[in-house]
Write a protein that holds these residues in place. Structure first.
Motif, PDB file in Angstrom:
ATOM      1  N   PHE A 160      36.439 103.701  13.671  1.00  0.00           N
ATOM      2  CA  PHE A 160      35.093 103.127  13.738  1.00  0.00           C
ATOM      3  C   PHE A 160      34.295 103.680  14.918  1.00  0.00           C
ATOM      4  CE2 PHE A 160      37.274  99.852  11.170  1.00  0.00           C
ATOM      5  CZ  PHE A 160      36.426  99.875  10.069  1.00  0.00           C
ATOM      6  N   ALA A 161      34.938 103.867  16.063  1.00  0.00           N
ATOM      7  CA  ALA A 161      34.229 104.439  17.213  1.00  0.00           C
ATOM      8  C   ALA A 161      33.840 105.881  16.941  1.00  0.00           C
ATOM      9  CB  ALA A 161      35.109 104.352  18.463  1.00  0.00           C
ATOM     10  N   GLY A 162      34.721 106.607  16.267  1.00  0.00           N
ATOM     11  CA  GLY A 162      34.416 107.994  15.948  1.00  0.00           C
ATOM     12  C   GLY A 162      33.246 108.118  14.994  1.00  0.00           C
ATOM     13  N   ARG A 163      33.215 107.246  13.983  1.00  0.00           N
ATOM     14  CA  ARG A 163      32.107 107.288  13.019  1.00  0.00           C
ATOM     15  C   ARG A 163      30.781 106.898  13.668  1.00  0.00           C
ATOM     16  NH1 ARG A 163      32.744 107.389   7.495  1.00  0.00           N
ATOM     17  NH2 ARG A 163      30.905 106.041   7.254  1.00  0.00           N
ATOM     18  N   THR A 164      30.862 105.984  14.640  1.00  0.00           N
ATOM     19  CA  THR A 164      29.633 105.472  15.261  1.00  0.00           C
ATOM     20  C   THR A 164      29.146 106.349  16.413  1.00  0.00           C
ATOM     21  OG1 THR A 164      30.353 103.223  14.713  1.00  0.00           O
ATOM     22  CG2 THR A 164      28.567 103.454  16.314  1.00  0.00           C
ATOM     23  N   PHE A 165      30.080 106.764  17.271  1.00  0.00           N
ATOM     24  CA  PHE A 165      29.680 107.465  18.495  1.00  0.00           C
ATOM     25  C   PHE A 165      30.187 108.904  18.579  1.00  0.00           C
ATOM     26  CE2 PHE A 165      30.421 102.918  19.549  1.00  0.00           C
ATOM     27  CZ  PHE A 165      29.103 102.550  19.810  1.00  0.00           C
ATOM     28  N   GLY A 166      31.035 109.303  17.633  1.00  0.00           N
ATOM     29  CA  GLY A 166      31.717 110.587  17.745  1.00  0.00           C
ATOM     30  C   GLY A 166      30.792 111.785  17.825  1.00  0.00           C
ATOM     31  N   THR A 168      32.004 114.709  20.358  1.00  0.00           N
ATOM     32  CA  THR A 168      32.822 115.771  20.932  1.00  0.00           C
ATOM     33  C   THR A 168      34.166 115.858  20.207  1.00  0.00           C
ATOM     34  OG1 THR A 168      31.836 115.221  23.076  1.00  0.00           O
ATOM     35  CG2 THR A 168      33.721 116.721  23.074  1.00  0.00           C
ATOM     36  N   LYS A 169      34.426 116.990  19.581  1.00  0.00           N
ATOM     37  CA  LYS A 169      35.649 117.159  18.797  1.00  0.00           C
ATOM     38  C   LYS A 169      36.884 117.167  19.698  1.00  0.00           C
ATOM     39  CE  LYS A 169      33.420 117.614  14.902  1.00  0.00           C
ATOM     40  NZ  LYS A 169      33.473 116.562  13.865  1.00  0.00           N
ATOM     41  N   LEU A 170      37.915 116.478  19.239  1.00  0.00           N
ATOM     42  CA  LEU A 170      39.165 116.408  19.998  1.00  0.00           C
ATOM     43  C   LEU A 170      40.044 117.626  19.736  1.00  0.00           C
ATOM     44  CD1 LEU A 170      41.172 114.790  21.767  1.00  0.00           C
ATOM     45  CD2 LEU A 170      41.946 113.641  19.676  1.00  0.00           C
ATOM     46  N   TRP A 180      36.707 112.738  20.912  1.00  0.00           N
ATOM     47  CA  TRP A 180      37.083 112.081  22.160  1.00  0.00           C
ATOM     48  C   TRP A 180      36.513 110.665  22.220  1.00  0.00           C
ATOM     49  CZ3 TRP A 180      40.734 113.595  25.370  1.00  0.00           C
ATOM     50  CH2 TRP A 180      41.125 114.937  25.363  1.00  0.00           C
ATOM     51  N   GLU A 181      35.339 110.476  21.640  1.00  0.00           N
ATOM     52  CA  GLU A 181      34.754 109.135  21.608  1.00  0.00           C
ATOM     53  C   GLU A 181      35.619 108.197  20.755  1.00  0.00           C
ATOM     54  OE1 GLU A 181      31.581 112.102  22.490  1.00  0.00           O
ATOM     55  OE2 GLU A 181      33.149 111.937  20.958  1.00  0.00           O
ATOM     56  N   GLY A 182      36.141 108.746  19.649  1.00  0.00           N
ATOM     57  CA  GLY A 182      37.041 107.967  18.823  1.00  0.00           C
ATOM     58  C   GLY A 182      38.316 107.607  19.564  1.00  0.00           C
TER      59      GLY A 182
END
Length: 274
Positions: A160-166, A168-170, A180-182
């Motif tokens: 959910f964090a990745g979909r909302t704020f993502g 920067t690719k990990l 990284w946000e996810g």
């Protein structure tokens, strides 16, 4: 597909939780072995073992290894602790492997044999760690539930964090959707769940720092397990490890993070004594 995933999750989660809370350790060990060996079956296919007989032989060898651990340990749990350490050693090597994406990508590569060994080094220590946590005192079942809940929460929080704020690719080459946000969202969710479930399991104030440290490393380990499975799937050209779970892919797709997380949580529990 989303509806199917939700229905499948609503069936699987209560079954898993009830098994953890109600089954004696020996019966849970048997049930977990069955689940993990299905995951290993899928792992072997991703490692390019197409022949059913060959996969069956390798599966039986891993089952025999689990039985030998039970028989030789004789209730001391020492062999389970050793297995957990072996598992952590393997996942540290897997972390290094992620740095070299093409290593083992070719079916003819010598690394194919290492992928086969990796299946054993991931599955058997994770199973042994599950047993070790569940058997660790009167609240062992609650601590095992805590360990798994941390992984589940981290996975959902990262999604959910990745979909909302993502942004920067990990690891874009291995798993393009991870950010990284996810990871940050997953870490926050995992820590909150660790504190809540840890309270139910009986953690005291002095043990909280140890629980937090263990939860942080456990979340990182679960991401490592997920990334490594993504790596071997990309090598194999597969989207999912299998199709046994409607809407979720294979068993390995569901337990990849757990495989790496359980040895870490088991070791943290031993070190910090919670």
């Amino acid at each position: 597909m989303t509806k199917t995933r939700v229905i499948a999750a609503l069936i699987m989660a209560p079954v898993a939780i009830l098994a953890i809370l109600l089954l004696p350790t020996q019966w849970l060990a048997a049930a977990a072995a069955a689940v993990f060996l299905i995951g290993l079956w899928e792992w072997l296919k991703l490692a390019d073992v197409e022949d059913t007989l060959a996969r069956t032989v390798l599966l039986v060898l891993n089952l025999v290894l689990m039985v030998l651990v039970v028989w030789a340990d004789a209730g001391t749990l020492v062999l389970y602790q050793i297995a957990a350490l072996v598992g952590i050693g393997w996942w540290l090597l897997a972390l290094l492997w992620l740095r070299f994406f093409t290593f083992g990508a070719s079916p003819s590569s010598p690394a194919r044999a290492l992928k086969l060994l990796a299946g054993t080094l991931a599955i058997v220590p994770a199973w042994a760690s599950l047993v070790l946590i569940h058997a660790s005192g009167d609240n062992g079942h609650l601590w095992l539930l805590t360990a798994l809940a941390v992984v589940w929460a981290a996975d959902s929080g990262a999604y959910f964090a990745g979909r909302t704020f993502g942004r920067t690719k990990l690891a874009p080459r291995i798993s393009p959707n991870k950010t990284w946000e996810g990871l940050g969202g997953g870490m926050l969710a995992g820590l909150l769940v660790a504190l809540g479930f840890g309270w139910m399991a009986g953690v005291d104030t002095a043990q909280l720092p140890g629980l937090v440290i263990t939860a942080v490393v456990t979340v990182f380990a679960s991401v490592l397990g997920d990334l490594y499975e993504s790596l071997i799937k990309r090598h194999a050209g597969a989207k999912d490890s299998g199709h046994i779970i409607p809407g979720h892919g294979g068993v390995l797709d569901r337990i990849d993070g757990v495989l790496a997380a359980l040895p870490v949580f088991a070791l943290g529990k031993e070190i910090f004594g919670f």
